[in-house]
Write an enzyme that holds these catalytic residues in place. Structure first.
Site, mmCIF file in Angstrom:
data_model
loop_
_atom_site.group_PDB
_atom_site.id
_atom_site.type_symbol
_atom_site.label_atom_id
_atom_site.label_comp_id
_atom_site.label_asym_id
_atom_site.label_seq_id
_atom_site.Cartn_x
_atom_site.Cartn_y
_atom_site.Cartn_z
ATOM 1 N N ASP A 61 -10.077 -4.807 -1.386
ATOM 2 C CA ASP A 61 -9.963 -5.174 -0.061
ATOM 3 C C ASP A 61 -9.874 -6.747 0.507
ATOM 4 O O ASP A 61 -10.504 -7.457 -0.175
ATOM 5 C CB ASP A 61 -10.808 -4.414 0.631
ATOM 6 C CG ASP A 61 -10.770 -4.413 2.224
ATOM 7 O OD1 ASP A 61 -10.235 -3.230 2.820
ATOM 8 O OD2 ASP A 61 -11.026 -5.159 2.797
ATOM 9 N N ASN B 245 -5.111 -10.876 11.905
ATOM 10 C CA ASN B 245 -4.470 -10.129 12.740
ATOM 11 C C ASN B 245 -4.730 -10.697 14.269
ATOM 12 O O ASN B 245 -3.846 -10.745 14.929
ATOM 13 C CB ASN B 245 -4.723 -8.524 12.830
ATOM 14 C CG ASN B 245 -3.724 -8.054 11.621
ATOM 15 O OD1 ASN B 245 -2.836 -8.556 11.034
ATOM 16 N ND2 ASN B 245 -4.423 -7.012 11.050
ATOM 17 N N ASP C 45 1.156 -8.792 8.337
ATOM 18 C CA ASP C 45 2.178 -8.079 7.673
ATOM 19 C C ASP C 45 2.882 -8.833 6.815
ATOM 20 O O ASP C 45 3.051 -8.579 5.547
ATOM 21 C CB ASP C 45 3.295 -7.374 8.384
ATOM 22 C CG ASP C 45 2.853 -6.304 9.248
ATOM 23 O OD1 ASP C 45 1.911 -5.647 9.176
ATOM 24 O OD2 ASP C 45 3.856 -5.638 10.322
ATOM 25 N N GLU D 91 -5.337 -2.932 4.560
ATOM 26 C CA GLU D 91 -5.601 -3.995 3.823
ATOM 27 C C GLU D 91 -6.251 -3.507 2.539
ATOM 28 O O GLU D 91 -6.876 -4.302 1.578
ATOM 29 C CB GLU D 91 -6.199 -5.286 4.251
ATOM 30 C CG GLU D 91 -7.456 -5.071 4.882
ATOM 31 C CD GLU D 91 -7.827 -4.433 6.236
ATOM 32 O OE1 GLU D 91 -8.891 -4.529 6.414
ATOM 33 O OE2 GLU D 91 -6.915 -3.756 6.708
#
Length: 312
Positions: free
Chosen positions: A189, A197, A206, A232
């Site tokens: 992760d 973000n 992205d 993620e």
């Protein structure tokens, strides 16, 4: 039966010829007649319009003028074989042709052998334009291939999606049960990905995911599978690998990920990972062990890897 004068019969024959010529000239499909050498003797307006030539530009030219150069020897041979053969009709076939402006189009062609007044065989060919139909078929094919691809892959990263990834894991587990193979999986992760973000926007996030998955793929073997489980979170399936070897490989990946700058912002990204090896457990149990090991890596400060114990 009433007798018919020679003059009347001649008039009927001429009228029949004129009618035939009118039918050919007004036909909505392209028609051409070629001599035994393959030279155009007659082309109707629809044929000229389709290819973009004037009638005088075609008459006396070899019919392969309207065929891509690579196909010309083959088409010449087919024409000669048909003229010299016993068959009077040529099977309907699909061909790629070239117009005067260089445009490539697709036709259905059907032909018949006829005998002229001089007793010499000729070939009359009828063509139907199916270019739009072929283009539609190609678009439908591409759309179906795209749907098939998306059924198994993540649209953003191109990795196997969760469903297909879990299918691959079940297949790998079955090989372990059947042949006693080794198997390790890695759940990893990205650390504090929400911060990327929130700070730079989801478009940048992205891009990070796309670039990072390429970095990871470059470090994996061809026999390994990287899967995007969602967000993620990722899964790596490593057949024929024990936990220690998986740790070594994943540590190399962890370092490479941390050392690589991402996007135009040159962001630093780290990951936390948990490793679980096969111990005659189900895929659910194996994923649960890897997930708990990954959580331990997070709790221990992130940017590290933990191997799950068999009792986790």
């Amino acid at each position: 039966m009433t007798s018919m004068s020679t003059d009347h019969l001649y008039q009927l024959v001429n009228r029949s010829k004129r009618n035939t010529e009118n039918v050919i000239k007004t036909a909505p499909l392209g028609i051409c007649i070629t001599d035994p050498h393959g030279l155009f003797e007659m082309v109707n307006p629809a044929y000229c319009q389709f290819y973009g030539y004037q009638e005088e530009e075609l008459i006396g030219q070899h019919f392969t003028l309207v065929v891509p150069e690579a196909y010309r020897p083959h088409m010449r041979q087919l024409h000669d074989d048909f003229i010299q053969g016993d068959e009077t009709h040529e099977l309907r076939q699909e061909w790629e042709v070239r117009c005067k402006n260089g445009e490539t189009r697709t036709i259905i062609a059907e032909a018949a052998r006829i005998e002229g007044d001089d007793g010499v065989s000729r070939k009359v060919t009828f063509i139907v334009d199916i270019t739009q139909r072929k283009q539609l078929e190609e678009r439908l094919k591409q759309a179906n291939e795209r749907l098939e691809y998306l059924a198994h892959h993540d649209e953003l990263t191109g990795l196997l999606n969760r469903r297909q990834g879990l299918t691959k894991l079940e297949e790998a587990l079955e090989r372990c049960r059947r042949y006693g193979n080794q198997l390790s999986i890695v759940l990893f992760d990205l650390d504090d990905f929400k911060g990327i973000n929130d700070t730079y926007g989801h478009s940048t996030g992205d891009s990070v995911l796309q670039e990072l998955t390429q970095v990871v793929n470059q470090q994996l073997r061809e026999t390994d599978f990287q899967v995007r489980l969602g967000g993620e979170e990722f899964l790596v399936i490593m057949p024929e690998v024990d936990a220690d070897s998986a740790y070594t490989a994943m540590e190399r990946i962890r370092q490479k990920v941390e050392q690589t700058p991402y996007t135009e912002h040159e962001l630093t990204v780290t990951l936390s990972a948990g490793i679980a090896c096969y111990i005659e457990a189900s895929s659910t149990r194996m994923l649960d062990r890897a997930d708990k090991a990954m959580y331990q890596a997070k709790q221990a400060g992130r940017n590290q890897i933990v191997i799950a114990s068999s009792s986790v």
